[in-house]
Scaffold this active site. Structure first.
Site, short mmCIF file in Angstrom:
data_model
loop_
_atom_site.label_atom_id
_atom_site.label_comp_id
_atom_site.label_asym_id
_atom_site.label_seq_id
_atom_site.Cartn_x
_atom_site.Cartn_y
_atom_site.Cartn_z
N THR A 167 0.79 -1.22 0.00
CA THR A 167 0.00 0.00 0.00
C THR A 167 0.82 1.27 0.00
O THR A 167 0.32 2.33 -0.32
CB THR A 167 -0.97 -0.02 1.20
OG1 THR A 167 -1.59 -1.29 1.27
CG2 THR A 167 -2.05 1.02 1.06
N THR A 210 2.13 -4.07 4.46
CA THR A 210 2.31 -4.10 5.91
C THR A 210 2.08 -5.48 6.52
O THR A 210 2.60 -5.76 7.60
CB THR A 210 1.37 -3.09 6.61
OG1 THR A 210 0.03 -3.40 6.27
CG2 THR A 210 1.70 -1.68 6.20
N ASP A 211 1.32 -6.35 5.85
CA ASP A 211 0.95 -7.63 6.47
C ASP A 211 2.15 -8.42 6.98
O ASP A 211 2.13 -8.96 8.08
CB ASP A 211 0.20 -8.52 5.47
CG ASP A 211 -1.29 -8.23 5.46
OD1 ASP A 211 -1.68 -7.14 5.91
OD2 ASP A 211 -2.05 -9.09 5.00
N LYS A 216 3.14 -6.46 13.70
CA LYS A 216 1.88 -5.80 13.33
C LYS A 216 0.83 -6.21 14.36
O LYS A 216 0.56 -7.40 14.52
CB LYS A 216 1.48 -6.20 11.92
CG LYS A 216 0.26 -5.44 11.41
CD LYS A 216 -0.02 -5.69 9.91
CE LYS A 216 -1.21 -4.86 9.47
NZ LYS A 216 -1.49 -4.97 8.04
#
Lengths: 462, 462
Positions: free
Chosen positions: A108, A184-185, A263
Site C-alpha cells: 500500500t 504491511t501484512d 503488526k
C-alpha cells in the site's frame, strides 16, 4: 473513450452487470443488492483481478467489492473521474544531498503507485514521487527501483533473498541509505529476515508501508514515506528498521528494530509495535530522536556481511489446548526440517504431544520454543513441563518473537542441516532478536481499564 | 524422620545425588554444576515428578530444577524447613453473607494448595484458606470443591465439560457466585468455552489464578483470590469473567469478559489483557467499579442454558509467509472438521495454499478466518485476497480472537456437523466474542516510545 477504457479491467460477469445498467468506470452510482445499497464511484480494475466483482469506492474512502451476481439495480448519479494522475516533475538533483535508494516490492505504500484495486495510476518514479510528495527533494537525491509487485502475504524466500542481494549491491555502490516499500501484512517478517541476511550494514535500511492508501484523507502514506526517507538519508542508526506511524495522532513516526516489531492491529495506522523492548527512535520532519543508545551506528566504510539463505521447510505450530500429536507427526512425515512452537505461558504444550516431539527429535527435526503471549520469555526451567520438553530436544528461545524465530530457523537451516550448528546459530543473537532482559517500560498498557492513563491520553490527544 | 520423609518425592538419579552429598529436603545448600552455583533450599517433590532433577528454591524465591547428572558438589550450610503449613481455622459461618463456591482445577492460585513443584503443603479447604487469607471470611461463606488437579496446558474437553456441569449444578443449588481456580496458561481458553457452555447465568462466574506462587514475596495469589471471591459474592455482573492483577502496582484487579481476554506476558502479574475492547470493571477490597454498562446483570432466578459439547477435531493454523499447502492437506487427510486460520493483516494467506483450501471446502471442513494482529477485524471485502478466500468458503469472524474462535468452533462442531448450522452458530454472538466496533480506547499503547505517557506513568507509579 473506447469500450476497453470505459470498462477498464472488467470482464465476465462483472462487465455484463455494468453494461446491463449502463454504468462504467468513474460512474457515481447507487448500487443495490438484496442486502444493502452502496453509494460511490465505480473503480477501474487491473487485468489480473477476478471477473466476479464490481469495485466501488465508498464515500468513506474505503473500497468494497460487490459480487456481480448479487446486483439488483445500479442508479447512475453522474460521473466523477478521480484525478489520480500525479503531476510528474523532474526530481531535483542537489550535489550536497545524500543518495537514497527506494526499492519497491508492492503493497500500500505504493498506493498511488501500485494500489491493489487497480484504481490508482502508478506513481513510483522519482519524478512522480516528487510531484506527489515534494518534501522528499529537501531530504535527498532519490532513486527508485521496483524489485517486485506482490501483496506482502505472497512474499517468500525468492523475494527475501532477491531484496537482500539488491540491498547489498547498493551498499557496495555507495548509497547513503535504503528504503524498502513493502505491504504491511508481513513487513515484520521481511524486516526480521533482512536483519539476518544483511549484517553490520554501514547505512540505515528502512522498511516502510502504509495502512491507508493515499487516496484516503487519513492516509499515512506520505508521512511514512517522508519519515523513512529522512531516516535513510540522515539517521545515525545503521540497522534494519521498520518506520511506521507512531501514536494515534500524526505527531511522529517510530523506528522499530527489525527483529522486535510486530503488526498488532489489522487496520489502525499505529499498527506496528515494538514488543518487549523500547523502539529505537522517533522521527518527525524536523529530527530523529533516539530513545536508546545501544544501536549500531552509521559508518563510512562499505563492509557488511551478506548471508542470503533460506530453507522454507519450516513451520510455526501455535499451541492450543487439547492439541493432538498428529499436528507434529504430519510435519515430520512431510519432511519439515524445523518447527517453531508458540507455546502457552513460559513455553508449554500438553502431555499428549510429547511422544510426537520425541519422534521429531529422532527424525532430526529442529524444534524451538517461543511464547504466544508475545511479551516475556520462554523459561523452561521453572516447571516440570518445561524440563520435560527440553529432555525431548525442544530448545527455548528466550524472548525471540514467534515470527522472528520462524524466519531465523529457516535462515539457519538454509545454511546447514547439522542440528548442533543450527542450534548455535539460533542461540547466538545477530540483531537484537533475543535480549537479556525486558525494560520495565517495554510492556503494553491499555487506555481502557486504567482510568488515570485514559484521562491523561485524552489530554495529550487534544 | 524416616528416609522417605527425608528425601520426599526424590527417586532415581536425583535421590542418588542427594545421598552422595548428604543433602536432603530443606537442606540449605550451595550446589555447583560445571556452569553455575545455586544457593537455596532443596525442595520436596511430588510423586508424579521426574527422577532426574533436584529442585532448589533460590534466594530470589524462584524454584529451579538442576539435572542430577550435572551436579559436581553440594555444600550444606544448614537446614531451614519452610513453614508452609497453613494454620487451619474453621471458616466462620455468617447467615447474612452470600454463599460462594470455589472450584479448584489446578494451577498456581492453589499455590499453597497444589503447587507444581510439590514444595508446598496443599491448602484448599475453606479452613485452610481462612487461615491463609482471613479477609475471605469478611466477604462470604466459602465452600470449596477440587474438581481437577492438572496443569492448565493439560485442560481439555473432559475438564471443560465437567467444570461447566459442576457450575450448572451449583447454580441450581442456589449459589450466589462461583470462583474457578485455574492455571494461567490457558485460563482465557477455559473462560471462552465456559462463556459458551453456560449461557445467561444468573450469578457471576469468576476465573482466577496467580502468576507468582504465594511463597514468593511478590505473589499475587492472595490479592487475586480476595478480588475474585468479592466479585463472585457481590458483583452485579453475571458473566464468565477473568479476575486478575491490573496494573503493575497492586492498586486493583481487573475483571475481563471471558471472550475478550488473553494472556499477554509469560511472567508478569499484569498478564491478562482485554483485547480490542475495554474491561468490564476494576475491583479492589473496597468496591467493584464497572467500566461499562452493557453487561449481563445478576438475577435471582435460576434460569440459564447449559450447552456442554466439544469436538476436538479442530485446529488453529497460524499463517506464516511461504506456507506450503500441505499444512492444510494434513488436517484434511487426518479428518479434522474445523480449522481456524490466524491470517496476516485483515485476514490473508498466500496464494499457494488456495488449492488446499479448495480441497478443505470440498471435504466439508469448516474454515474460519481470524487475525494474528489480535487487535482489529478480519475484513475480507477490502482486498481481492480476502474476496478470493471467501470464494473458497473461508468465513471471516470479525474481531473474534483466534483462541476464542478455536473454542467456539469446537463447541459448534460438538453440537452439529452440518456446515450451515455451524456457520450460524459461529456468526451469532453468544457472549461478546464479536463486537460491532472497537472502542477508541481499546487498543494498547506503550510506555516505551511515547515520552509523554512514559513520564506520566512514572508519576502514577510513585
Amino acid at each position: 473513450m473506447d469500450e476497453k477504457e470505459l470498462f477498464k479491467g472488467y470482464r465476465g460477469a462483472a462487465l455484463e452487470a455494468l453494461k446491463q445498467y449502463n454504468a462504467y468506470i468513474w460512474s457515481d452510482v447507487e448500487l443495490t443488492t438484496d442486502e444493502s445499497t452502496f453509494i460511490g464511484l465505480i473503480l477501474p480494475r487491473s487485468e489480473q483481478q477476478d471477473e466476479f466483482h464490481i469495485v466501488i469506492k465508498l464515500r468513506t474512502g474505503y473500497n468494497i467489492g460487490v459480487r456481480a451476481s448479487k446486483v439488483r439495480d445500479i442508479k447512475i448519479n453522474g460521473r466523477k473521474e478521480a484525478h489520480y494522475k500525479i503531476p510528474e516533475k523532474e526530481f531535483p538533483y542537489s550535489p550536497k544531498m545524500p543518495r537514497v535508494m527506494l526499492f519497491g516490492t508492492g503493497g500500500t505504500i505504493a498506493s498511488r503507485l501500485d494500489y491493489r484495486t487497480g484504481a490508482v495510476i502508478p506513481a513510483f518514479s522519482p519524478g512522480e514521487l516528487y510531484g506527489s510528495v515534494p518534501e522528499l527533494a529537501d531530504i535527498c537525491n532519490l532513486e527508485t527501483v521496483k524489485l517486485y509487485g506482490v501483496f506482502s502475504e505472497n512474499m517468500g524466500p525468492e523475494q527475501w533473498i532477491g531484496t537482500a542481494k539488491a540491498i547489498a549491491a547498493e551498499i557496495e555502490k555507495g548509497v547513503d541509505g535504503i528504503v524498502i516499500g513493502h505491504g504491511t501484512d508481513t513487513m515484520h517478517h521481511t524486516a526480521a529476515i533482512l536483519s539476518f541476511m544483511i549484517q553490520d550494514s554501514p547505512v540505515p535500511i528502512v522498511m516502510v508501508g502504509s495502512q491507508r492508501s493515499s487516496d484516503r484523507p487519513s492516509s499515512d502514506a506520505a508521512l511514512n514515506l517522508i519519515h523513512s526517507v529522512k531516516t535513510a538519508a540522515e539517521s545515525d542508526i545503521a540497522e534494519v528498521m521498520v518506520c511506521m506511524f507512531g501514536p494515534t495522532s500524526d505527531m511522529y513516526g517510530i523506528l522499530h528494530r527489525g527483529t522486535r516489531v510486530r503488526k498488532m492491529h489489522s487496520s489502525y495506522r499505529s499498527t506496528f509495535r515494538t514488543i518487549g523492548d523500547i523502539p529505537l527512535a522517533t522521527v518527525n520532519n524536523q529530527s530523529i530522536k533516539p530513545l536508546r543508545s545501544d544501536y549500531k551506528k552509521r559508518r563510512n566504510d562499505r563492509n557488511f556481511k551478506l548471508v542470503p539463505y533460506f530453507d522454507d521447510n519450516v513451520a510455526i505450530v501455535y499451541y492450543y489446548p487439547a492439541m493432538h500429536p498428529d499436528i507434529f507427526d504430519s510435519l515430520i512425515e512431510r519432511g519439515y526440517k524445523g518447527i517453531v512452537i508458540a507455546g502457552t505461558g513460559l513455553g508449554h504444550v500438553n502431555k499428549p504431544v510429547y511422544p510426537a516431539l520425541k519422534r521429531a527429535q529422532e527424525a532430526g527435526v529442529a524444534v524451538y520454543m517461543t511464547v504466544q503471549t508475545l511479551w516475556g520469555y520462554a523459561q523452561m526451567y521453572v516447571y516440570d513441563t518445561g524440563r520435560d520438553l527440553m529432555e525431548l530436544g525442544v530448545v527455548p528461545l528466550a524472548n525471540m518473537l514467534p515470527e522472528v524465530a520462524f524466519m531465523k530457523l529457516g535462515w539457519a537451516l538454509g545454511q546447514t542441516h547439522e542440528l548442533d550448528k543450527v542450534k548455535e546459530i539460533m542461540l547466538t543473537p545477530v540483531a537484537g532478536e533475543m535480549t537479556e532482559r525486558e525494560p520495565s517500560n517495554g510492556y503494553l498498557i491499555f487506555q481502557g481499564g486504567i482510568p488515570e492513563v485514559e484521562e491523561f491520553i485524552s489530554t495529550i490527544k487534544k
